[in-house]
Design a protein around this motif. Sequence first.
Motif, PDB file in Angstrom:
ATOM      1  N   ASP A 116      -7.427  13.597  14.633  1.00 46.25           N
ATOM      2  CA  ASP A 116      -6.901  13.189  16.096  1.00 46.25           C
ATOM      3  C   ASP A 116      -7.016  11.752  16.231  1.00 46.25           C
ATOM      4  O   ASP A 116      -6.076  11.379  17.131  1.00 46.25           O
ATOM      5  CB  ASP A 116      -8.301  13.720  17.009  1.00 46.25           C
ATOM      6  N   THR A 117      -7.401  10.872  15.485  1.00 46.66           N
ATOM      7  CA  THR A 117      -7.096   9.474  15.678  1.00 46.66           C
ATOM      8  C   THR A 117      -6.098   8.867  14.949  1.00 46.66           C
ATOM      9  O   THR A 117      -5.689   7.688  15.309  1.00 46.66           O
ATOM     10  CB  THR A 117      -8.748   8.810  15.040  1.00 46.66           C
ATOM     11  N   SER A 118      -5.616   9.490  13.998  1.00 47.09           N
ATOM     12  CA  SER A 118      -4.549   9.259  13.486  1.00 47.09           C
ATOM     13  C   SER A 118      -3.102   9.977  13.696  1.00 47.09           C
ATOM     14  O   SER A 118      -2.046   9.119  13.696  1.00 47.09           O
ATOM     15  CB  SER A 118      -4.648   9.396  11.716  1.00 47.09           C
ATOM     16  N   ASP A 119      -3.146  11.037  13.965  1.00 45.23           N
ATOM     17  CA  ASP A 119      -1.958  11.796  14.175  1.00 45.23           C
ATOM     18  C   ASP A 119      -1.124  11.569  15.474  1.00 45.23           C
ATOM     19  O   ASP A 119      -1.955  11.721  16.435  1.00 45.23           O
ATOM     20  CB  ASP A 119      -2.230  13.411  13.976  1.00 45.23           C
ATOM     21  N   LEU A 178      -1.274   7.689   7.178  1.00 43.10           N
ATOM     22  CA  LEU A 178      -2.199   7.853   6.274  1.00 43.10           C
ATOM     23  C   LEU A 178      -2.812   6.742   5.933  1.00 43.10           C
ATOM     24  O   LEU A 178      -4.395   6.956   5.755  1.00 43.10           O
ATOM     25  CB  LEU A 178      -1.715   8.382   4.893  1.00 43.10           C
ATOM     26  N   HIS A 179      -2.392   5.383   5.853  1.00 42.16           N
ATOM     27  CA  HIS A 179      -3.283   4.200   5.549  1.00 42.16           C
ATOM     28  C   HIS A 179      -4.376   4.206   6.633  1.00 42.16           C
ATOM     29  O   HIS A 179      -5.340   3.877   6.227  1.00 42.16           O
ATOM     30  CB  HIS A 179      -2.267   3.090   5.437  1.00 42.16           C
ATOM     31  N   GLY A 180      -3.846   4.203   7.741  1.00 42.16           N
ATOM     32  CA  GLY A 180      -4.785   4.137   8.936  1.00 42.16           C
ATOM     33  C   GLY A 180      -5.820   4.934   8.847  1.00 42.16           C
ATOM     34  O   GLY A 180      -7.012   4.846   9.250  1.00 42.16           O
ATOM     35  N   VAL A 192       0.835  -1.052  -0.194  1.00 39.02           N
ATOM     36  CA  VAL A 192       0.139  -0.041   0.066  1.00 39.02           C
ATOM     37  C   VAL A 192       1.016   1.107  -0.082  1.00 39.02           C
ATOM     38  O   VAL A 192       0.302   2.215  -0.224  1.00 39.02           O
ATOM     39  CB  VAL A 192      -1.096  -0.038   1.218  1.00 39.02           C
ATOM     40  N   LYS A 193       2.178   1.127   0.306  1.00 42.73           N
ATOM     41  CA  LYS A 193       3.051   2.442   0.400  1.00 42.73           C
ATOM     42  C   LYS A 193       2.994   3.217  -0.887  1.00 42.73           C
ATOM     43  O   LYS A 193       2.944   4.379  -0.835  1.00 42.73           O
ATOM     44  CB  LYS A 193       4.360   1.869   0.893  1.00 42.73           C
ATOM     45  N   PRO A 194       3.066   2.556  -2.105  1.00 43.08           N
ATOM     46  CA  PRO A 194       3.173   3.412  -3.136  1.00 43.08           C
ATOM     47  C   PRO A 194       1.635   4.154  -3.323  1.00 43.08           C
ATOM     48  O   PRO A 194       1.950   5.564  -3.821  1.00 43.08           O
ATOM     49  CB  PRO A 194       3.154   2.308  -4.322  1.00 43.08           C
ATOM     50  N   GLU A 195       0.556   3.701  -3.133  1.00 43.28           N
ATOM     51  CA  GLU A 195      -0.476   4.386  -3.096  1.00 43.28           C
ATOM     52  C   GLU A 195      -0.370   5.642  -2.153  1.00 43.28           C
ATOM     53  O   GLU A 195      -0.834   6.845  -2.559  1.00 43.28           O
ATOM     54  CB  GLU A 195      -1.716   3.457  -2.926  1.00 43.28           C
ATOM     55  N   MET A 196      -0.057   5.361  -0.982  1.00 42.60           N
ATOM     56  CA  MET A 196      -0.153   6.493   0.132  1.00 42.60           C
ATOM     57  C   MET A 196       1.159   7.444  -0.332  1.00 42.60           C
ATOM     58  O   MET A 196       0.687   8.507  -0.256  1.00 42.60           O
ATOM     59  CB  MET A 196       0.418   5.964   1.304  1.00 42.60           C
TER      60      MET A 196
END
Length: 191
Positions: A132-135, A152-154, A85-89
């Motif tokens: 708030d839920t990701s950072d 970002l994926h999360g 998934v990293k390339p998409e992110m």
Amino acid sequence: MAQCGSLRTTVNKNAQIDVFFAQGFLDPAECKKFLLDAAKGQEPTDEEVQFVIKATHEKEHRGGAGLTMSEMAVALDVWRAWEQVKPEMAMYMQKYDSNASGKLEMDQLKELLKDLNEGLMPTDEEAQWVMDTSDGKLEGVEATGGVNITELHGAIVLWYTHVEDEADTEGTPSAPSAAKVEGGSACCVVS
């Protein structure tokens, strides 16, 4: 009890990696070397290493700073999933990180969420909840006021799985309701 020593281990049918368990587990620096071998030369960032360790521990229901031998196959699965998934992110970061800060700030995150939401702008409340839920929620990663590539994926998964049952969450600000806001985004509300 974890084994100590040097060994060649097969973590799955496709990977044999030389590993040294000096203390019965791989500390983060040793995990980085393990993932580097698994990634065939692409060095993981310290943040990615922490992500793999934390995700492995959550799956294995334990804490700690490193990986045991029994956790290596799970860690390798986590790493390989991230590699996919990293390339998409990276593409999303390139498109939406307009000031090249290495993170999506609130206005940039809202634009991404809008595009993921078929052009419907998320409410400020929804975007703030995702932020708030990701950072800074990954172990070893500080809150920066934005969502970086590892987070970002999360954030995207969180956005897509954002579900609220008004009866169960009334008065709970942790999962904002698009249905309560005129013109709110409908992609993430399931009735």
